[in-house]
Design an enzyme around this catalytic site. Structure first.
Site, PDB file in Angstrom:
ATOM      1  N   ILE A  63       0.882  -1.158   0.000  1.00 10.77           N
ATOM      2  CA  ILE A  63       0.000   0.000   0.000  1.00 10.77           C
ATOM      3  C   ILE A  63       0.921   1.209   0.000  1.00 10.77           C
ATOM      4  O   ILE A  63       1.859   1.305   0.794  1.00 10.77           O
ATOM      5  CB  ILE A  63      -0.952   0.009   1.215  1.00 10.77           C
ATOM      6  CG1 ILE A  63      -1.908   1.201   1.134  1.00 10.77           C
ATOM      7  CG2 ILE A  63      -0.217  -0.026   2.533  1.00 10.77           C
ATOM      8  CD1 ILE A  63      -3.017   1.165   2.204  1.00 10.77           C
ATOM      9  N   SER A  64       0.689   2.127  -0.938  1.00 12.45           N
ATOM     10  CA  SER A  64       1.608   3.243  -1.123  1.00 12.45           C
ATOM     11  C   SER A  64       1.660   4.156   0.096  1.00 12.45           C
ATOM     12  O   SER A  64       0.693   4.285   0.855  1.00 12.45           O
ATOM     13  CB  SER A  64       1.204   4.069  -2.352  1.00 12.45           C
ATOM     14  OG  SER A  64       1.427   3.356  -3.535  1.00 12.45           O
ATOM     15  N   GLN A  65       2.796   4.800   0.248  1.00 15.54           N
ATOM     16  CA  GLN A  65       2.973   5.845   1.256  1.00 15.54           C
ATOM     17  C   GLN A  65       1.924   6.933   1.001  1.00 15.54           C
ATOM     18  O   GLN A  65       1.713   7.345  -0.142  1.00 15.54           O
ATOM     19  CB  GLN A  65       4.383   6.405   1.102  1.00 15.54           C
ATOM     20  CG  GLN A  65       4.743   7.525   2.040  1.00 15.54           C
ATOM     21  CD  GLN A  65       6.151   8.048   1.755  1.00 15.54           C
ATOM     22  OE1 GLN A  65       6.859   7.505   0.905  1.00 15.54           O
ATOM     23  NE2 GLN A  65       6.536   9.088   2.443  1.00 15.54           N
TER      24      GLN A  65
END
Length: 215
Positions: A63-65
């Site tokens: 899950i992206s920053q």
């Protein structure tokens, strides 16, 4: 799925962090404030859901920053009602942010396990996003053209099919590079079909794999 006052307070702290990192687009910040990021994370990482970091979500994906989500969304320059093609559904978190901006989102994921999980989660949130299992390099020609195209994985080059599916005047945001790091690139498709490219710093994404779908 419970979104407590504590979670909401942690999101407010996250928004403050994003502002210190240069995110000024209030509509983007408001959308991130509305989306409970902890809903999209594995239980082992729930206590860290509102840290500005990427975390594993299975299938060798992350899950992206939140900063990256905000940055890419800002570069897209979206408005309510726009039709957006997202390549790399992942957990569905970025998808949820875009739908909270009032966009019509069509999202493609090549990992079947992640696709199924995202379908279940976004359904629980009554999301209007349309999710597809398939090869992101090919896009969704039957639903084209799109106002915007967002790639949320590192691509070694710009897929021509995705440019073809972008409206004249549309914007594509893509991290380009086949190593550990990619250059965030914003591409505007001009009326004559020409491309206007600008670069926006170095980021790190999982790779976008070609001609491959996984179960």
């Amino acid at each position: 799925m419970i979104d407590t006052f504590k979670h909401q307070g942690l999101r407010r702290n996250l928004i403050a962090t994003l502002k210190t990192k240069g995110i000024e687009n209030q509509a983007v910040l408001d959308a991130i404030m509305k989306v409970p990021r902890h809903f999209f994370m594995d239980s082992a990482f729930l206590n860290f859901a509102y840290e500005d970091k990427a975390f594993p979500i299975g299938a060798d994906q992350t899950i992206s920053q939140p900063y990256t989500v905000a940055f890419q969304t800002d570069l897209l320059d979206v408005r309510a009602g726009m039709k957006i093609l997202e390549i790399g559904t992942g957990s569905g978190y970025q998808t949820a942010v875009l739908t909270n901006l009032g966009c019509k989102v069509f999202s493609v994921e090549r990992q079947k396990t992640l696709h199924k999980k995202a379908v279940q989660m976004l359904s629980k949130l009554n999301s209007t996003a349309k999710l597809f299992y398939g090869d992101g390099y090919k896009g969704l020609p039957s639903f084209a053209p799109f106002d915007r195209v967002l790639i949320t994985c590192g691509a070694p080059y710009i897929p021509e099919d995705l440019i073809d599916q972008l409206k004249p005047g549309g914007i594509l945001v893509i991290p380009i590079g086949d190593g550990d790091d990619q250059i965030m690139t914003r591409i505007v498709k001009k009326a004559d079909g020409g491309l206007e490219k600008t670069t926006h710093g170095v980021f790190r994404f999982v790779p976008m794999l070609q001609n491959r779908q996984t179960s």
